[in-house]
Scaffold this motif. Structure first.
Motif, PDB file in Angstrom:
ATOM      1  N   HIS A  55      -5.791  -6.558  -0.028  1.00  5.39           N
ATOM      2  CA  HIS A  55      -6.374  -5.597   0.921  1.00  5.39           C
ATOM      3  C   HIS A  55      -7.325  -6.366   1.825  1.00  5.39           C
ATOM      4  O   HIS A  55      -7.923  -7.363   1.397  1.00  5.39           O
ATOM      5  CB  HIS A  55      -7.220  -4.544   0.214  1.00  5.39           C
ATOM      6  CG  HIS A  55      -6.501  -3.713  -0.798  1.00  5.39           C
ATOM      7  ND1 HIS A  55      -6.292  -4.118  -2.083  1.00  5.39           N
ATOM      8  CD2 HIS A  55      -5.979  -2.470  -0.714  1.00  5.39           C
ATOM      9  CE1 HIS A  55      -5.658  -3.174  -2.754  1.00  5.39           C
ATOM     10  NE2 HIS A  55      -5.445  -2.152  -1.942  1.00  5.39           N
ATOM     11  N   GLU A 182       3.477   3.578  -0.371  1.00  7.65           N
ATOM     12  CA  GLU A 182       3.362   3.556  -1.840  1.00  7.65           C
ATOM     13  C   GLU A 182       2.973   4.934  -2.366  1.00  7.65           C
ATOM     14  O   GLU A 182       1.836   5.371  -2.202  1.00  7.65           O
ATOM     15  CB  GLU A 182       2.326   2.511  -2.260  1.00  7.65           C
ATOM     16  CG  GLU A 182       2.164   2.441  -3.765  1.00  7.65           C
ATOM     17  CD  GLU A 182       1.310   1.264  -4.233  1.00  7.65           C
ATOM     18  OE1 GLU A 182       1.161   0.285  -3.478  1.00  7.65           O
ATOM     19  OE2 GLU A 182       0.798   1.339  -5.353  1.00  7.65           O
ATOM     20  N   LYS A 184       1.961   8.015  -4.943  1.00  8.41           N
ATOM     21  CA  LYS A 184       1.194   8.227  -6.184  1.00  8.41           C
ATOM     22  C   LYS A 184       0.904   9.720  -6.275  1.00  8.41           C
ATOM     23  O   LYS A 184       0.562  10.338  -5.264  1.00  8.41           O
ATOM     24  CB  LYS A 184      -0.102   7.417  -6.123  1.00  8.41           C
ATOM     25  CG  LYS A 184      -0.892   7.438  -7.426  1.00  8.41           C
ATOM     26  CD  LYS A 184      -2.121   6.511  -7.358  1.00  8.41           C
ATOM     27  CE  LYS A 184      -2.849   6.481  -8.677  1.00  8.41           C
ATOM     28  NZ  LYS A 184      -4.071   5.652  -8.636  1.00  8.41           N
ATOM     29  N   GLU A 218       5.467   2.074  -7.631  1.00  7.54           N
ATOM     30  CA  GLU A 218       4.686   1.423  -8.693  1.00  7.54           C
ATOM     31  C   GLU A 218       4.972   2.121 -10.027  1.00  7.54           C
ATOM     32  O   GLU A 218       4.895   3.356 -10.124  1.00  7.54           O
ATOM     33  CB  GLU A 218       3.195   1.496  -8.362  1.00  7.54           C
ATOM     34  CG  GLU A 218       2.348   0.969  -9.506  1.00  7.54           C
ATOM     35  CD  GLU A 218       0.875   0.807  -9.159  1.00  7.54           C
ATOM     36  OE1 GLU A 218       0.557   0.381  -8.041  1.00  7.54           O
ATOM     37  OE2 GLU A 218       0.053   1.118 -10.035  1.00  7.54           O
ATOM     38  N   HIS A 221       2.359   4.725 -11.209  1.00  8.96           N
ATOM     39  CA  HIS A 221       2.305   5.952 -10.404  1.00  8.96           C
ATOM     40  C   HIS A 221       3.467   6.873 -10.770  1.00  8.96           C
ATOM     41  O   HIS A 221       3.322   8.094 -10.811  1.00  8.96           O
ATOM     42  CB  HIS A 221       2.346   5.614  -8.923  1.00  8.96           C
ATOM     43  CG  HIS A 221       1.200   4.767  -8.467  1.00  8.96           C
ATOM     44  ND1 HIS A 221       1.058   4.332  -7.176  1.00  8.96           N
ATOM     45  CD2 HIS A 221       0.131   4.278  -9.138  1.00  8.96           C
ATOM     46  CE1 HIS A 221      -0.047   3.611  -7.067  1.00  8.96           C
ATOM     47  NE2 HIS A 221      -0.621   3.557  -8.251  1.00  8.96           N
ATOM     48  N   ASP A 288       0.855  -5.089  -9.905  1.00  5.09           N
ATOM     49  CA  ASP A 288      -0.400  -4.418  -9.551  1.00  5.09           C
ATOM     50  C   ASP A 288      -0.972  -3.831 -10.839  1.00  5.09           C
ATOM     51  O   ASP A 288      -0.706  -2.685 -11.184  1.00  5.09           O
ATOM     52  CB  ASP A 288      -0.127  -3.326  -8.507  1.00  5.09           C
ATOM     53  CG  ASP A 288      -1.397  -2.583  -8.115  1.00  5.09           C
ATOM     54  OD1 ASP A 288      -2.487  -2.968  -8.599  1.00  5.09           O
ATOM     55  OD2 ASP A 288      -1.303  -1.619  -7.340  1.00  5.09           O
TER      56      ASP A 288
HETATM   57  C1  GCO Z   1      -3.813   2.236  -7.344  1.00  8.11           C
HETATM   58  C2  GCO Z   1      -3.230   1.408  -6.225  1.00  8.11           C
HETATM   59  C3  GCO Z   1      -4.099   0.302  -5.795  1.00  8.11           C
HETATM   60  C4  GCO Z   1      -3.658  -0.496  -4.598  1.00  8.11           C
HETATM   61  C5  GCO Z   1      -2.412  -0.105  -3.898  1.00  8.11           C
HETATM   62  C6  GCO Z   1      -2.307  -0.776  -2.556  1.00  8.11           C
HETATM   63  O1  GCO Z   1      -4.603   1.764  -8.150  1.00  8.11           O
HETATM   64  O2  GCO Z   1      -3.419   3.339  -7.438  1.00  8.11           O
HETATM   65  O3  GCO Z   1      -2.024   0.879  -6.688  1.00  8.11           O
HETATM   66  O4  GCO Z   1      -4.226  -0.580  -6.856  1.00  8.11           O
HETATM   67  O5  GCO Z   1      -4.678  -0.396  -3.712  1.00  8.11           O
HETATM   68  O6  GCO Z   1      -1.354  -0.448  -4.701  1.00  8.11           O
HETATM   69  O7  GCO Z   1      -1.379  -1.690  -2.506  1.00  8.11           O
END
Ligand code: GCO
Ligand code: MN
Length: 386
Positions: A55, A182, A184, A218, A221, A288
């Motif tokens: 970031h 991304e 979530k 992810e 998520h 991540d």
């Molecule tokens: C989260 C996210 C973050 C990151 C995001 C950006 O914890 O939910 O994954 O860790 O900022 O992935 O790339």
């Protein structure tokens, strides 16, 4: 070095924010010392990573002067040149500062929305300079607790306008960058907008330049929503939209744990790696995750994530070469080969033929499906006894 030592050919990349994470949680303070961005990047390079992800404010503080920011970037370029590690993914922190408390691109205040857009433009310039080809949007504050406060169609419109504007910015600057969204489902907001891969894919179809926007799923998520990571990653891949992945671990339906890859469910981790290998996914394999709060430094944590992925790559090879497993799969997929392509192409002759085809459901239902045996072979392969 062991045969599971990662090399840049594996295309592993790591979010440096996970390495910089000091173990703070809502109930307790930091448990380990700070690691600088430069040490994080160097440590990843030393451990065979192809790339790092960042970031803007992992590298420079939000209030850094341009000169201070440029000094950091000089150091970043130096560690990249010294070690060969690449900046593979960049993103903007549009969630930490209180200005984003009720959203960045979905704030009710147009000035906040513009501030977020400006912050992205500035980081896009850095991403282009460092050669990062993927730019992620994770909408950490793009959500709501009080639904009567905002209409979700209006907020989707604000986000769409911002992305359309930013796509044009990338195109007119001539940057070789694609956007990756991304999803979530929640946390830190009560509900986050666009919670799943499917929501993101549908939303991308409404943008002015959908061809330059993909998805960045992810594991954690997906599992927070109680969904199946193998299927979610697959949907993005099938749509030609899997630009980046964030591998980690998570117990279903809990707070965002960001556990190490494979630490919760080895079967799922195996299937994710198998998907990427079987379908020649060409992006980086990004992690991540965060070290346990009990760790004193992040390096055992980094190494185990890479090592697990590498071992699972070998397990995938074993799975794909194993006679017993492959014979069972061939048996499973071997029914009625003469019918397999009948509906591939429509013709009225085929439609008539299909209408009149004799298909006896009782006879079809009587087929034996050796799924217990297959699953046990898979178990034994993972346990290392096959
Ligand atoms: C989260 C996210 C973050 C990151 C995001 C950006 O914890 O939910 O994954 O860790 O900022 O992935 O790339
Ligand atoms: Mn992530």
């Amino acid at each position: 070095m062991s045969k599971f030592a990662p090399t840049p050919n594996d295309k592993f990349a790591f979010g440096i924010w996970g390495i910089q994470n000091r173990g703070r949680d809502p109930f307790g303070d930091a448990t380990r010392p700070a690691v600088s961005a430069i040490d994080a990047i160097r440590g990843l390079a030393e451990r065979g990573c192809y790339g790092f992800e960042f970031h803007d404010n992992d590298l420079w503080p939000i209030d850094a002067t341009p000169a201070a920011r440029d000094a950091v970037l000089r150091d970043v370029r130096k560690v990249m040149a010294d070690t060969g590690i690449k900046a593979t993914m960049a993103t903007t922190n549009c969630f930490y500062h209180p200005v984003f408390k009720d959203g960045a691109f979905t704030s009710t205040d147009p000035a906040v929305r513009l501030y977020a857009t400006q912050k992205v433009m500035r980081c896009l310039d850095v991403a282009a300079e460092l050669g990062a080809g993927v730019y992620v949007f994770w909408g950490g504050r793009e959500g709501v607790e009080v639904d009567v406060a905002k209409d979700p169609i209006t907020t989707a419109g604000w986000f769409r306008d911002a992305l359309n504007f930013l796509c044009e910015y990338v195109l007119t600057q001539g940057y070789d960058i694609k956007f990756s969204l991304e999803p979530k489902p929640n946390e830190p907001r009560g509900d986050l907008y666009l919670p799943t891969v499917g929501s993101m894919l549908a939303f991308i179809g409404t943008l002015d330049n959908p061809e330059m926007v993909g998805v960045n799923p992810e594991t954690a998520h997906i599992k927070m929503a109680g969904l199946n990571p193998y299927h979610e990653f697959a949907q993005a891949l099938d749509a030609g939209k899997l630009l980046d992945v964030h591998l980690n671990g998570q117990k279903p339906l809990r707070y965002d744990q960001d556990l190490s890859f494979g630490s919760d469910d080895l079967r799922e981790a195996f299937l994710t790696i198998k998907l990427l290998k079987d379908h020649d996914y060409s992006g980086t394999i990004g992690f991540d995750a965060h070290p346990y709060r009990t760790e004193s430094d992040p390096w055992d944590f980094v190494e185990r994530n890479l090592r697990t992925a590498k071992i699972l790559m070998d397990k995938v090879r074993q799975f794909n070469e194993n006679r017993q497993i492959q014979d069972l799969l061939a048996e499973l997929h071997g029914a009625h080969p003469e019918l397999a392509d009948m509906t591939k192409k429509y013709s009225s002759a085929t439609a008539t033929k299909l209408k009149n085809l004799e298909l006896d459901p009782d006879h079809l239902a009587a087929r034996r499906l050796p799924l217990e045996r297959l699953d046990q072979l898979f178990t034994e392969l993972l346990l290392g006894v096959l």
